[in-house]
Design a protein around this motif. Structure first.
Motif, PDB file in Angstrom:
ATOM      1  N   SER A 187       0.841  -1.202   0.000  1.00 21.26           N
ATOM      2  CA  SER A 187       0.000   0.000   0.000  1.00 21.26           C
ATOM      3  C   SER A 187       0.874   1.249   0.000  1.00 21.26           C
ATOM      4  O   SER A 187       2.081   1.213   0.220  1.00 21.26           O
ATOM      5  N   ARG A 188       0.195   2.382  -0.230  1.00 24.24           N
ATOM      6  CA  ARG A 188       0.866   3.653  -0.393  1.00 24.24           C
ATOM      7  C   ARG A 188       1.797   3.981   0.770  1.00 24.24           C
ATOM      8  O   ARG A 188       2.928   4.437   0.563  1.00 24.24           O
ATOM      9  N   SER A 189       1.332   3.724   2.011  1.00 19.46           N
ATOM     10  CA  SER A 189       2.151   4.124   3.167  1.00 19.46           C
ATOM     11  C   SER A 189       3.441   3.321   3.228  1.00 19.46           C
ATOM     12  O   SER A 189       4.497   3.859   3.575  1.00 19.46           O
ATOM     13  N   SER A 190       3.391   2.033   2.858  1.00 24.51           N
ATOM     14  CA  SER A 190       4.617   1.229   2.860  1.00 24.51           C
ATOM     15  C   SER A 190       5.568   1.694   1.773  1.00 24.51           C
ATOM     16  O   SER A 190       6.781   1.777   1.984  1.00 24.51           O
ATOM     17  N   LEU A 191       5.006   1.987   0.592  1.00 27.59           N
ATOM     18  CA  LEU A 191       5.858   2.460  -0.502  1.00 27.59           C
ATOM     19  C   LEU A 191       6.533   3.765  -0.115  1.00 27.59           C
ATOM     20  O   LEU A 191       7.741   3.946  -0.312  1.00 27.59           O
ATOM     21  N   LEU A 192       5.727   4.653   0.493  1.00 27.87           N
ATOM     22  CA  LEU A 192       6.266   5.946   0.893  1.00 27.87           C
ATOM     23  C   LEU A 192       7.368   5.756   1.933  1.00 27.87           C
ATOM     24  O   LEU A 192       8.435   6.389   1.852  1.00 27.87           O
ATOM     25  N   ALA A 193       7.117   4.859   2.903  1.00 29.79           N
ATOM     26  CA  ALA A 193       8.124   4.606   3.938  1.00 29.79           C
ATOM     27  C   ALA A 193       9.406   4.077   3.308  1.00 29.79           C
ATOM     28  O   ALA A 193      10.511   4.484   3.678  1.00 29.79           O
ATOM     29  N   THR A 194       9.259   3.164   2.335  1.00 25.84           N
ATOM     30  CA  THR A 194      10.442   2.616   1.673  1.00 25.84           C
ATOM     31  C   THR A 194      11.206   3.717   0.947  1.00 25.84           C
ATOM     32  O   THR A 194      12.439   3.801   1.039  1.00 25.84           O
ATOM     33  N   ILE A 195      10.449   4.560   0.227  1.00 22.14           N
ATOM     34  CA  ILE A 195      11.109   5.613  -0.543  1.00 22.14           C
ATOM     35  C   ILE A 195      11.845   6.577   0.381  1.00 22.14           C
ATOM     36  O   ILE A 195      13.003   6.940   0.135  1.00 22.14           O
ATOM     37  N   ILE A 196      11.181   6.947   1.484  1.00 27.71           N
ATOM     38  CA  ILE A 196      11.831   7.867   2.438  1.00 27.71           C
ATOM     39  C   ILE A 196      13.077   7.213   3.030  1.00 27.71           C
ATOM     40  O   ILE A 196      14.152   7.817   3.111  1.00 27.71           O
ATOM     41  N   ALA A 197      12.937   5.933   3.416  1.00 27.91           N
ATOM     42  CA  ALA A 197      14.081   5.242   4.030  1.00 27.91           C
ATOM     43  C   ALA A 197      15.245   5.168   3.056  1.00 27.91           C
ATOM     44  O   ALA A 197      16.404   5.417   3.427  1.00 27.91           O
ATOM     45  N   VAL A 198      14.946   4.840   1.789  1.00 23.86           N
ATOM     46  CA  VAL A 198      16.043   4.712   0.826  1.00 23.86           C
ATOM     47  C   VAL A 198      16.650   6.074   0.533  1.00 23.86           C
ATOM     48  O   VAL A 198      17.880   6.214   0.438  1.00 23.86           O
ATOM     49  N   ALA A 199      15.805   7.112   0.438  1.00 24.47           N
ATOM     50  CA  ALA A 199      16.340   8.450   0.156  1.00 24.47           C
ATOM     51  C   ALA A 199      17.253   8.907   1.295  1.00 24.47           C
ATOM     52  O   ALA A 199      18.370   9.389   1.052  1.00 24.47           O
ATOM     53  N   CYS A 200      16.795   8.732   2.542  1.00 24.13           N
ATOM     54  CA  CYS A 200      17.627   9.131   3.679  1.00 24.13           C
ATOM     55  C   CYS A 200      18.883   8.271   3.749  1.00 24.13           C
ATOM     56  O   CYS A 200      19.982   8.768   4.013  1.00 24.13           O
ATOM     57  N   GLY A 201      18.708   6.967   3.504  1.00 24.13           N
ATOM     58  CA  GLY A 201      19.865   6.075   3.527  1.00 24.13           C
ATOM     59  C   GLY A 201      20.872   6.478   2.479  1.00 24.13           C
ATOM     60  O   GLY A 201      22.089   6.447   2.719  1.00 24.13           O
ATOM     61  N   ALA A 202      20.377   6.909   1.302  1.00 23.18           N
ATOM     62  CA  ALA A 202      21.283   7.263   0.219  1.00 23.18           C
ATOM     63  C   ALA A 202      22.145   8.459   0.581  1.00 23.18           C
ATOM     64  O   ALA A 202      23.304   8.553   0.168  1.00 23.18           O
ATOM     65  N   ILE A 203      21.578   9.354   1.407  1.00 18.89           N
ATOM     66  CA  ILE A 203      22.360  10.531   1.817  1.00 18.89           C
ATOM     67  C   ILE A 203      23.610  10.097   2.579  1.00 18.89           C
ATOM     68  O   ILE A 203      24.676  10.690   2.445  1.00 18.89           O
ATOM     69  N   LEU A 204      23.470   9.029   3.382  1.00 21.23           N
ATOM     70  CA  LEU A 204      24.636   8.498   4.094  1.00 21.23           C
ATOM     71  C   LEU A 204      25.478   7.611   3.189  1.00 21.23           C
ATOM     72  O   LEU A 204      26.709   7.624   3.231  1.00 21.23           O
ATOM     73  N   LEU A 205      24.766   6.831   2.379  1.00 25.18           N
ATOM     74  CA  LEU A 205      25.451   5.768   1.641  1.00 25.18           C
ATOM     75  C   LEU A 205      26.326   6.308   0.518  1.00 25.18           C
ATOM     76  O   LEU A 205      27.476   5.888   0.366  1.00 25.18           O
ATOM     77  N   VAL A 206      25.778   7.245  -0.276  1.00 26.44           N
ATOM     78  CA  VAL A 206      26.502   7.670  -1.473  1.00 26.44           C
ATOM     79  C   VAL A 206      27.868   8.282  -1.139  1.00 26.44           C
ATOM     80  O   VAL A 206      28.887   7.842  -1.684  1.00 26.44           O
ATOM     81  N   PRO A 207      27.933   9.258  -0.203  1.00 25.80           N
ATOM     82  CA  PRO A 207      29.263   9.786   0.115  1.00 25.80           C
ATOM     83  C   PRO A 207      30.197   8.711   0.677  1.00 25.80           C
ATOM     84  O   PRO A 207      31.400   8.715   0.376  1.00 25.80           O
ATOM     85  N   SER A 208      29.631   7.788   1.476  1.00 31.71           N
ATOM     86  CA  SER A 208      30.488   6.741   2.062  1.00 31.71           C
ATOM     87  C   SER A 208      31.071   5.849   0.975  1.00 31.71           C
ATOM     88  O   SER A 208      32.262   5.524   0.992  1.00 31.71           O
ATOM     89  N   LEU A 209      30.200   5.464   0.021  1.00 33.00           N
ATOM     90  CA  LEU A 209      30.669   4.618  -1.075  1.00 33.00           C
ATOM     91  C   LEU A 209      31.711   5.341  -1.908  1.00 33.00           C
ATOM     92  O   LEU A 209      32.739   4.764  -2.286  1.00 33.00           O
ATOM     93  N   LEU A 210      31.454   6.645  -2.178  1.00 29.21           N
ATOM     94  CA  LEU A 210      32.412   7.415  -2.973  1.00 29.21           C
ATOM     95  C   LEU A 210      33.762   7.469  -2.267  1.00 29.21           C
ATOM     96  O   LEU A 210      34.809   7.302  -2.891  1.00 29.21           O
TER      97      LEU A 210
END
Lengths: 455, 418
Positions: B300-323
């Motif tokens: 459902s929409r709320s789970s998709l939204l939660a996933t998108i938010i989690a991945v977006a926030c995670g990416a903020i940490l992940l991308v610089p770390s990976l780089l």
């Protein structure tokens, strides 16, 4: 369409019980292999960083040698943890596809967040361990901090899922499936999760601390007792010795949460057949289906412990039909094992802290060191027993009062083959890790020439 | 077709899958080369060491992409995950066993430098590096050819993954891994100034690139006869574009490797492999499993939204770390031969006098307050305060206990007492 899986499961719901038991054992085996490694993920980076920080602050190169050697062990254990953790995520789908298909939309968020923790941990553990001598010292120390944080948050997110399975909420049940879910509040607004996390966090320090200290206690017994061994033992044993007595307090909190949210589990922990006012506590003994026999009875203690009132009424197993009861003796035996070992470990911790603080030295008796050598494996047994208590105590439910484990298991054949293969592979893995750790301990100290052994 | 919210997590999954195929694929390929170490100008042992050292700092991080793919899949498309994992239990289990053996043998091998018994472990590592991508490739083939119906183990447990499409994609997964690894290892050897290794891996890169390309063409022919719908998708619209990009990038890589331009070759090789993943996705869109579109499969929409938010926030940490990680690795800062010199141990100076009494008082007070509040309080905030106090108590006690002991009081171990 979306309910297809649920109906497919419903049509063939009467899964062979042996088969279900094998699936559960396979999952339990994989968890048992992984959980001690989680303890190292929680506690070991902090211990390594403490040593490096001490080196940076005092310039005492002994601590650098220690941090460096431990960090190699940390990386090897992390690598093994990576693969055993991967197996767990595979098994969620391999063994419990109906559970995943119908409810993963609620709790999956916890694992998504855990995935990012895992990423950060994996990235920085690579930088940290391969960065010795290559990064400037302060930067190197800083690169280890994300490892320590991510090790803790990773376990936090996974435990939030377990908390939800034990105390589910944040969704509407429709045709055996979760709809209208609210993942954030389901996982993190859940009152049942914080005590589980705190309990596991302290367990991490107890298990990792006693296991590491055990290696140096063994060295003491074999006559190797330089400054290096003394320091290593002090750091590891201090962590465990402090966590062990405090765990008693956290455990009391956990038990009271279980008492209020999962009365059937509490009744199984204590083998309380009938709902009783002023319920007694039994040590040891056996639950015969109605009562605990051959145990030592302490009147009213259960009511006092669980509800802080010696006359409180405690719900018995008879409050629910037998088909809703967990296997009482397994749960009860596990619980008593955990409490018994936990008490022993707390005692070792208090003795150590007393001697160390009062006399400003390490204990001198070989018996103390023999106890520490034993405490490592015992703490792992207590860890297993604790998880058995909470997971078997939740049965027959995979999601407490929402979904039965029978309805979650896979329809695919061949679980016995998979189970057998996994046992063989894990035995080989255990042998490999044991051999590896032994080899680590044989590598000569880089700082030998500086006389750390003699100190 | 506009991208709906139900498709965003799928985009994450595909990005993760592409990253896993490129990064972990290269690690699997490095394992393949340890098995096929002989025959070139460089010595067998040197090839193996080079392959192993190159993945040292990165393989754990590369492996996590698989976990990422799994968790996003089960969160956003739970029915899809349950159906795939139950029908394809056998190849998934084989991949799992391969992952355990590979991780364990790698950890062991790293400590083995000259020890006896390294050959069996080396072989376990190499064979599991082939088994795992092959098994995962058959899983992809089963999904792509529409052999995984919706339901708890509703598909055929054997023919769902032992069929022409699955087998050829499994083979392609192994071959592209070997190709990526050869390009990357040639680039690493170039950076390290290891001339013979560079020549050796350059030849391997050219050979395996041709193999992988040939296998990809063969795969198209197999898919044409075995999975008509997939073939149609791959040869129309976005599908053909992605296949074209992959082919062009593959040829460019061969040219770049030929000219010893290894830096750009890394990127174009990765693009060639990632484009295959994109092509598969475009070919299959919007169908995920037979009769199940992505909108029907989505949570459902709320789970998709939660996933998108989690991945977006995670990416903020992940991308610089990976780089950071890749920058350190590619610039050779984490190479085994990098020069030390960063550490000049300072002369030990005496530890500062600590206010031990104050600290002890603090520890005792937090212990009493913490225990009291945790055991006796019923209000949530009071219990939280109690637990925080217990943590403070643990920290302060740790500081007290680990202070430098008095060496003159130390006990002697039993054997030295004489």
């Amino acid at each position: 369409m979306t309910a297809l899986l649920a109906t497919a499961g419903g049509a063939l719901a009467s899964v062979d019980q042996d088969y279900l038991l094998q699936a559960r054992q396979m999952q339990a085996l994989s968890l048992a292999v992984h959980i001690p490694l989680v303890c190292f993920g929680i506690a070991f980076p902090a211990m390594v960083l403490f040593c490096e920080w001490r080196y940076l602050r005092t310039g005492d190169t002994l601590f650098r040698v220690l941090a460096r050697r431990w960090s190699k062990v940390m990386l090897a254990l992390f690598a093994v943890g990576v693969v055993t953790g991967t197996i767990l995520s595979f098994e969620f789908g391999l063994l419990w596809p109906a559970f995943m298909a119908n409810f993963a939309n609620v709790f999956g968020l916890g694992f998504t967040l855990e995935g990012f923790s895992f990423f950060i941990e994996a990235i920085f553990i690579g930088i940290y361990v391969y960065g010795w001598d290559r990064l400037p010292p302060r930067l190197h120390f800083l690169s280890g901090i994300p490892v320590a944080i991510a090790g803790v948050t990773g376990s936090l997110f996974v435990i939030s899922v377990n908390g939800w399975m034990n105390h589910p909420g944040g969704f509407t049940l429709q045709e055996g499936r979760a709809v209208n879910e609210h993942p954030w509040s389901a996982l993190f607004g859940n009152s049942f999760f914080w005590h589980e996390f705190a309990h596991m966090y302290f367990a991490g320090y107890i298990v990792a601390g006693f296991l590491v200290a055990g290696a140096y206690a063994w060295a003491f017994l074999r006559g190797r007792w330089g400054r290096y061994e003394r320091t290593a033992l002090t750091v590891a044993l201090s962590a465990a010795a402090i966590a062990a007595p405090l765990q008693v307090v956290i455990g009391d909190w956990a038990a009271r949460e279980v008492a209020s949210a999962q009365p059937t589990k509490l009744a199984a922990l204590e083998g309380l057949g009938q709902t009783t006012q002023g319920a007694p506590e039994h040590l040891l003994g056996w639950y015969n289906g109605h009562d605990v026999v051959y145990g030592i009875e302490i009147p009213r203690l259960l009511s006092l412990l669980a509800f802080h009132d010696p006359n409180a009424t405690v719900q018995g197993l008879n409050a629910v039909p037998i088909s809703d009861q967990p296997p009482v003796n397994v749960v009860r035996f596990s619980f008593q094992t955990m409490v018994g070992i936990g008490t022993l470990l707390a005692l070792i911790g208090v003795v150590y802290l007393y001697i160390r603080l009062r006399h400003r030295r390490l204990p001198g008796s070989p018996w103390f060191y023999r106890a520490v050598v034993l405490a490592g494996p015992l703490s792992v047994i207590a860890l297993w027993a604790g998880w058995t208590t909470t997971e078997v105590g939740r049965q027959p439910w995979i999601i407490y009062h929402v979904m039965r484990t029978t309805d979650a298991v896979t329809e695919a054949r061949g679980i016995p083959v998979g189970y057998g293969t996994l046992i063989v592979v894990y035995l080989a893995l255990a042998a490999g890790v044991a051999w590896l750790l032994r080899r680590f301990s044989r590598v000569p100290l880089e700082g030998d020439q500086d006389g750390y052994r003699d100190g | 077709m506009a991208i709906g919210m139900a498709e965003i997590p799928m985009a994450f999954i595909l990005a993760g899958l592409a990253a896993y195929t490129v990064l972990a694929g290269a690690d699997f390929g490095a394992g393949l080369w340890t098995l096929l170490a002989g025959g070139g100008p460089a010595s067998r042992a040197k090839i193996r060491d080079h392959a192993r050292h190159a993945m040292g700092p990165v393989w754990e991080a590369n492996h996590v992409w698989l976990i990422f793919v799994l968790v996003v899949c089960w969160t956003a498309y739970p029915v899809v995950f349950g159906s795939i994992m139950s029908t394809l239990a056998i190849p998934v289990f084989l991949a799992a066993v391969g992952i355990i053996l590979r991780g364990a043998s790698y950890a062991l091998r790293g400590q083995l430098e000259a020890a006896r018994g390294q050959h069996p472990i080396e072989n376990v590592f190499a064979l599991s590096s082939i088994l795992t991508p092959f098994a995962l490739g058959t899983v992809v083939g089963a999904i792509a050819s529409g052999r995984v119906p919706v339901g708890n183990a509703a598909g055929d447990p054997v023919t769902s993954w032992l069929n022409p499409t699955s087998v050829v994609i499994g083979g392609l997964a192994v071959a592209t891994g070997g190709y990526l690894a050869a390009v990357y290892l040639a680039a690493d050897a170039h950076r390290l100034g290891e001339r013979t290794l560079e020549v050796d891996f350059r030849a391997r890169a050219l050979g395996s690139g041709l193999c992988a390309g040939g296998l990809a063409l063969a795969a198209l022919a197999v898919v044409r006869s075995d999975a008509a719908a997939l073939f149609h998708g791959l040869t129309s619209d976005g599908g053909i574009a992605a296949v074209g990009v992959s082919a062009a990038a593959g040829l460019t890589t061969l040219f770049l490797v030929w000219r010893r331009r290894f830096g750009p070759a890394r990127a174009s090789a990765a693009l060639a492999v990632a484009a295959i993943v994109a092509g598969w996705a475009l070919a299959q869109r919007p169908r995920v499993l037979p009769g199940l579109t992505i909108d029907q499969a989505a949570a459902s929409r709320s789970s998709l939204l939660a996933t998108i938010i989690a991945v977006a926030c995670g990416a903020i940490l992940l991308v610089p770390s990976l780089l950071l990680l890749f920058r350190l690795v590619l610039r050779g800062h984490l190479d085994p031969a990098a020069a030390p010199g960063a550490t000049v141990p300072a002369a030990p100076h005496a530890p500062r006098k600590r206010q031990t009494h104050l600290l002890a008082a603090f520890a005792a007070a937090t212990f009493l307050v913490g225990t009291g509040a945790t055991v006796l309080a019923d209000a949530g905030w009071a219990r939280a305060l109690g637990v925080i106090c217990l943590f403070a108590c643990a920290l302060s006690t740790f500081a007290l206990v680990t202070a430098e002991p008095d060496p003159s009081r130390e006990a002697m171990p039993p054997r030295n007492r004489g």
